[in-house]
Design a protein around this motif. Sequence first.
Motif, PDB file in Angstrom:
ATOM      1  N   ASP A  87       4.577   0.681  25.663  1.00 29.26           N
ATOM      2  CA  ASP A  87       3.470   1.642  25.563  1.00 29.26           C
ATOM      3  C   ASP A  87       3.506   2.442  24.259  1.00 29.26           C
ATOM      4  O   ASP A  87       2.869   3.482  24.154  1.00 29.26           O
ATOM      5  N   THR A  88       4.227   1.940  23.264  1.00 30.16           N
ATOM      6  CA  THR A  88       4.370   2.684  22.006  1.00 30.16           C
ATOM      7  C   THR A  88       4.263   1.749  20.804  1.00 30.16           C
ATOM      8  O   THR A  88       4.920   0.718  20.752  1.00 30.16           O
ATOM      9  N   ILE A  89       3.428   2.168  19.863  1.00 28.65           N
ATOM     10  CA  ILE A  89       3.270   1.457  18.598  1.00 28.65           C
ATOM     11  C   ILE A  89       3.687   2.422  17.495  1.00 28.65           C
ATOM     12  O   ILE A  89       3.238   3.565  17.467  1.00 28.65           O
ATOM     13  N   THR A  90       4.555   1.974  16.618  1.00 24.61           N
ATOM     14  CA  THR A  90       4.975   2.796  15.488  1.00 24.61           C
ATOM     15  C   THR A  90       4.256   2.293  14.245  1.00 24.61           C
ATOM     16  O   THR A  90       4.277   1.096  13.944  1.00 24.61           O
ATOM     17  N   ALA A  91       3.587   3.215  13.546  1.00 30.17           N
ATOM     18  CA  ALA A  91       2.812   2.868  12.357  1.00 30.17           C
ATOM     19  C   ALA A  91       3.534   3.348  11.104  1.00 30.17           C
ATOM     20  O   ALA A  91       4.063   4.460  11.068  1.00 30.17           O
ATOM     21  N   THR A  92       3.536   2.510  10.090  1.00 31.61           N
ATOM     22  CA  THR A  92       4.115   2.850   8.794  1.00 31.61           C
ATOM     23  C   THR A  92       2.980   2.999   7.799  1.00 31.61           C
ATOM     24  O   THR A  92       2.132   2.111   7.681  1.00 31.61           O
ATOM     25  N   LEU A  93       2.965   4.119   7.085  1.00 23.49           N
ATOM     26  CA  LEU A  93       1.914   4.351   6.101  1.00 23.49           C
ATOM     27  C   LEU A  93       2.221   3.637   4.799  1.00 23.49           C
ATOM     28  O   LEU A  93       3.384   3.464   4.425  1.00 23.49           O
ATOM     29  N   ALA A  94       1.160   3.229   4.111  1.00 24.99           N
ATOM     30  CA  ALA A  94       1.301   2.619   2.790  1.00 24.99           C
ATOM     31  C   ALA A  94       1.650   3.718   1.798  1.00 24.99           C
ATOM     32  O   ALA A  94       1.257   4.877   1.977  1.00 24.99           O
ATOM     33  N   PRO A  95       2.381   3.390   0.752  1.00 25.66           N
ATOM     34  CA  PRO A  95       2.681   4.402  -0.266  1.00 25.66           C
ATOM     35  C   PRO A  95       1.383   4.944  -0.878  1.00 25.66           C
ATOM     36  O   PRO A  95       0.401   4.209  -1.018  1.00 25.66           O
ATOM     37  N   ALA A  96       1.402   6.211  -1.225  1.00 28.41           N
ATOM     38  CA  ALA A  96       0.226   6.820  -1.855  1.00 28.41           C
ATOM     39  C   ALA A  96       0.010   6.186  -3.222  1.00 28.41           C
ATOM     40  O   ALA A  96       0.970   5.962  -3.962  1.00 28.41           O
ATOM     41  N   PRO A  97      -1.253   5.879  -3.531  1.00 28.35           N
ATOM     42  CA  PRO A  97      -1.513   5.299  -4.849  1.00 28.35           C
ATOM     43  C   PRO A  97      -1.321   6.348  -5.939  1.00 28.35           C
ATOM     44  O   PRO A  97      -1.476   7.541  -5.710  1.00 28.35           O
ATOM     45  N   GLY A  98      -0.987   5.895  -7.103  1.00 24.77           N
ATOM     46  CA  GLY A  98      -0.856   6.825  -8.227  1.00 24.77           C
ATOM     47  C   GLY A  98      -2.222   7.113  -8.830  1.00 24.77           C
ATOM     48  O   GLY A  98      -3.230   6.556  -8.434  1.00 24.77           O
ATOM     49  N   GLY A  99      -2.260   8.020  -9.739  1.00 21.41           N
ATOM     50  CA  GLY A  99      -3.522   8.314 -10.429  1.00 21.41           C
ATOM     51  C   GLY A  99      -4.190   9.568  -9.913  1.00 21.41           C
ATOM     52  O   GLY A  99      -3.647  10.312  -9.103  1.00 21.41           O
ATOM     53  N   ILE A 100      -5.399   9.759 -10.377  1.00 20.07           N
ATOM     54  CA  ILE A 100      -6.173  10.952 -10.020  1.00 20.07           C
ATOM     55  C   ILE A 100      -6.994  10.658  -8.768  1.00 20.07           C
ATOM     56  O   ILE A 100      -7.675   9.640  -8.684  1.00 20.07           O
ATOM     57  N   CYS A 101      -6.924  11.557  -7.793  1.00 16.18           N
ATOM     58  CA  CYS A 101      -7.653  11.402  -6.539  1.00 16.18           C
ATOM     59  C   CYS A 101      -8.713  12.497  -6.432  1.00 16.18           C
ATOM     60  O   CYS A 101      -8.474  13.632  -6.833  1.00 16.18           O
ATOM     61  N   THR A 102      -9.853  12.128  -5.853  1.00 14.83           N
ATOM     62  CA  THR A 102     -10.897  13.129  -5.623  1.00 14.83           C
ATOM     63  C   THR A 102     -10.453  14.073  -4.521  1.00 14.83           C
ATOM     64  O   THR A 102      -9.610  13.728  -3.696  1.00 14.83           O
ATOM     65  N   ARG A 103     -11.053  15.259  -4.485  1.00 13.40           N
ATOM     66  CA  ARG A 103     -10.663  16.267  -3.498  1.00 13.40           C
ATOM     67  C   ARG A 103     -11.568  16.257  -2.273  1.00 13.40           C
ATOM     68  O   ARG A 103     -11.661  17.239  -1.557  1.00 13.40           O
ATOM     69  N   ASP A 104     -12.255  15.152  -2.025  1.00 12.68           N
ATOM     70  CA  ASP A 104     -13.060  15.054  -0.811  1.00 12.68           C
ATOM     71  C   ASP A 104     -12.150  14.682   0.363  1.00 12.68           C
ATOM     72  O   ASP A 104     -10.966  14.402   0.188  1.00 12.68           O
ATOM     73  N   TYR A 105     -12.705  14.708   1.560  1.00 14.75           N
ATOM     74  CA  TYR A 105     -11.915  14.460   2.759  1.00 14.75           C
ATOM     75  C   TYR A 105     -12.747  13.572   3.676  1.00 14.75           C
ATOM     76  O   TYR A 105     -13.643  14.052   4.367  1.00 14.75           O
ATOM     77  N   VAL A 106     -12.481  12.269   3.641  1.00 12.78           N
ATOM     78  CA  VAL A 106     -13.301  11.305   4.362  1.00 12.78           C
ATOM     79  C   VAL A 106     -12.422  10.399   5.229  1.00 12.78           C
ATOM     80  O   VAL A 106     -11.223  10.252   4.982  1.00 12.78           O
ATOM     81  N   PRO A 107     -13.032   9.744   6.252  1.00 20.26           N
ATOM     82  CA  PRO A 107     -12.255   8.836   7.104  1.00 20.26           C
ATOM     83  C   PRO A 107     -12.021   7.480   6.455  1.00 20.26           C
ATOM     84  O   PRO A 107     -12.832   6.999   5.652  1.00 20.26           O
ATOM     85  N   HIS A 108     -10.893   6.876   6.800  1.00 23.49           N
ATOM     86  CA  HIS A 108     -10.558   5.517   6.378  1.00 23.49           C
ATOM     87  C   HIS A 108      -9.970   4.806   7.591  1.00 23.49           C
ATOM     88  O   HIS A 108      -9.083   5.334   8.267  1.00 23.49           O
ATOM     89  N   THR A 109     -10.464   3.598   7.878  1.00 19.64           N
ATOM     90  CA  THR A 109     -10.068   2.857   9.079  1.00 19.64           C
ATOM     91  C   THR A 109      -9.216   1.644   8.726  1.00 19.64           C
ATOM     92  O   THR A 109      -9.541   0.897   7.813  1.00 19.64           O
ATOM     93  N   THR A 110      -8.143   1.468   9.491  1.00 12.90           N
ATOM     94  CA  THR A 110      -7.317   0.275   9.403  1.00 12.90           C
ATOM     95  C   THR A 110      -7.268  -0.337  10.801  1.00 12.90           C
ATOM     96  O   THR A 110      -6.993   0.363  11.778  1.00 12.90           O
ATOM     97  N   VAL A 111      -7.554  -1.639  10.896  1.00  9.23           N
ATOM     98  CA  VAL A 111      -7.635  -2.328  12.185  1.00  9.23           C
ATOM     99  C   VAL A 111      -6.478  -3.322  12.305  1.00  9.23           C
ATOM    100  O   VAL A 111      -6.149  -4.019  11.340  1.00  9.23           O
TER     101      VAL A 111
END
Length: 140
Positions: A87-111
């Motif tokens: 009943d448990t799934i452990t998720a590993t996040l991808a490393p944060a990309p380098g570079g300049i990131c925008t300061r918006d806050y939007v959803p991103h889906t991984t299936v």
Amino acid sequence: MPRTATRLLPAAAAILVVAALAGCSAAPGRPVEDYSGEPKGIDAPASSAGGASWAAWLDGGDRFAIVLYGSSTCPPKVANVTASADDTITATLAPAPGGICTRDYVPHTTVFATPDRIAKGTGVNIVLPDSTLTLPADRG
């Protein structure tokens, strides 16, 4: 052609065929889809209005989506998942990309495909590095 080369040719061809076929399917625990926005056809929970991560069953429980919020140019992504219990799934996040990131806050889906070990009819916890998401027992 030397005798050794003649014997190795069919084996080398078989290895190439297997490698090519392996590249056509997603590895267990790897994303099957990854895109900007929320899962198509799924209503986001009220808690996501503030940008809280969430998860949802897809395709009658054969797949599930993890939605994380962050920059549209440097979105947070789940790299892989493993079933650490029935009943448990452990998720590993991808490393944060380098570079300049925008300061918006939007959803991103991984299936992901639901791991075989996950028991049908039970609620499932998805453990992220900083939180735990819950998928209901009803796979809708």
